[in-house]
Design a protein around this motif. Structure first.
Motif, short mmCIF file in Angstrom:
data_model
loop_
_atom_site.label_atom_id
_atom_site.label_comp_id
_atom_site.label_asym_id
_atom_site.label_seq_id
_atom_site.Cartn_x
_atom_site.Cartn_y
_atom_site.Cartn_z
N PRO A 35 0.84 -1.40 0.00
CA PRO A 35 0.01 -0.08 -0.18
C PRO A 35 0.86 1.19 0.10
N TYR A 36 2.14 1.16 0.46
CA TYR A 36 2.82 2.60 0.54
C TYR A 36 4.10 2.45 -0.20
N ALA A 37 4.24 1.71 -1.32
CA ALA A 37 5.32 1.43 -2.16
C ALA A 37 5.75 2.64 -2.87
N MET A 38 7.02 2.67 -2.96
CA MET A 38 7.74 3.80 -3.55
C MET A 38 9.05 3.49 -4.26
N THR A 39 9.32 4.00 -5.60
CA THR A 39 10.32 3.95 -6.33
C THR A 39 11.09 5.56 -6.37
N LEU A 40 12.44 5.54 -6.01
CA LEU A 40 12.90 6.72 -6.25
C LEU A 40 14.32 6.68 -6.75
N SER A 41 14.35 7.30 -7.72
CA SER A 41 15.86 7.22 -8.58
C SER A 41 16.35 8.78 -8.81
N VAL A 42 17.18 9.01 -8.11
CA VAL A 42 17.68 10.53 -8.24
C VAL A 42 19.31 10.23 -7.98
N PRO A 43 20.21 11.34 -8.45
CA PRO A 43 21.45 11.15 -8.24
C PRO A 43 21.96 11.00 -6.64
N GLY A 44 22.51 9.84 -6.37
CA GLY A 44 22.83 9.82 -4.88
C GLY A 44 21.83 9.15 -3.89
#
Length: 334
Positions: free
Chosen positions: A122-131
């Motif tokens: 229910p609270y899944a998240m993907t984050l892809s930023v430098p570092g």
């Protein structure tokens, strides 16, 4: 591609990065990540729209190792029970970090899309930023906000089926609910803290959790900076009393938790809404390695071998999804 994905919303076009949570009271849509050690990263995105999870290349990581092997983990459980007997803590959440070499070219978009299909949360998240590369399948809400109303849904109690939940699980859940009530009370309007749901059983892929809901109304002049300062790290992944549990865990855990057991989520500052998950069931990439944390809450009623098995259960399905080869089985041999 630099992006954040949560709740069917894809955010691209990062325009601003800050470590100051006061920015969340301004304007714009923000991705937020806070490590367990307290490092805050807020990224404002300019293009936010409903879309499917982006796809990307992925291949199985190398062999997994654990920051605590079975002997060390069960020894840690026994140490916490000794500290409970001495009145130092009532409960503490002992964690370990699994690590494996990250294959060249593999990215969080590929892993996040696999998790969305194979382990929806229910609270899944993907984050892809430098570092900062995170793919989370968190089932646990740390803080949600809708205007002045805030809510937390701590998880305590995990088993393969509801029949496997123990009296120890309910006792642990109630203890952590009390801690969360006290934490939220630091920023809440007087008399507004309530517990609409206590020890409800929820089904998730491969297991069940016991979940409670704590709700409050923010006092005037308070917002995200005050909320995070008053409640972080989340009570369900620390222990009670929180300060004593943190000091004990610093002795027992040999590596930093990083994003694991921190906070991961989004804030729409214009709408005064947002949801931050507890960073459990969370992969992150760091120094060429893929990492995944797993842990269990320890009480006087804990059995060391049983708590080790709980950490295995929590990690097994995620490792299978990431590797696609049954790697989640027999983790005690890794």
């Amino acid at each position: 591609m630099d992006f954040a994905y949560a709740g069917g919303v894809l955010a691209t076009g990062p325009a601003e990065t800050t470590s100051d949570p006061a920015a969340l009271e301004g304007g714009g849509w923000w991705a937020v990540a806070v490590t367990f050690e307290g490092k805050v990263t807020c990224v404002r995105f300019t293009d936010v729209r409903r879309a499917p999870h982006p796809e990307g290349p992925w291949s199985a990581p190398g062999a997994w190792t654990s920051s605590l092997d079975r002997a060390a983990y069960t020894a840690g459980v026994r140490r916490i029970r000794d500290e409970i007997a001495d009145g130092v803590v009532y409960q503490a959440n002992l964690c370990r970090v699994l690590s494996a070499p990250l294959p060249a070219g593999a990215g969080m978009a590929g892993l996040g899309s696999r998790l969305a299909r194979g382990n929806p949360a229910p609270y899944a998240m993907t984050l892809s930023v430098p570092g900062l590369e995170i793919a989370s399948a968190s089932p646990e809400l740390y803080l949600a906000r809708d205007g002045d109303v805030v809510e937390s849904r701590p998880i305590k109690g995990t088993a393969r089926t509801a029949a496997g939940l123990l009296p120890k699980d309910r006792a642990e859940n109630v203890m952590i609910v009390d801690l969360v009530r006290n934490d939220l009370g630091r920023t809440a309007a007087t008399g507004s803290v309530t517990v609409p749901e206590l020890c409800a059983v929820e089904e998730h892929p491969g297991l069940v959790h016991m979940v409670s809901t704590v709700r409050a109304r923010l006092a005037p002049g308070t917002g995200w900076p005050e909320l995070i300062a008053a409640t972080f790290p989340p009570g369900s992944v620390t222990g009670t009393p929180k300060a004593s549990a943190l000091a004990l865990l610093a002795e027992l855990e040999p590596v930093p938790r990083g994003p694991y057991c921190g906070a991961i989520g989004w804030v729409d500052a214009d709408a005064r809404r947002g949801a931050l998950a507890v960073g459990i069931r969370t992969f992150w990439a760091e120094d060429g390695m893929l990492r995944l944390g797993t842990g269990a809450g320890i009480t006087w009623g804990s059995d060391p071998a049983g708590e080790w098995r709980e950490t295995e259960l929590k990690a097994a399905r995620l490792l299978e999804v990431a590797s696609g080869d049954g790697a989640g089985q027999g983790l005690d041999q890794r």
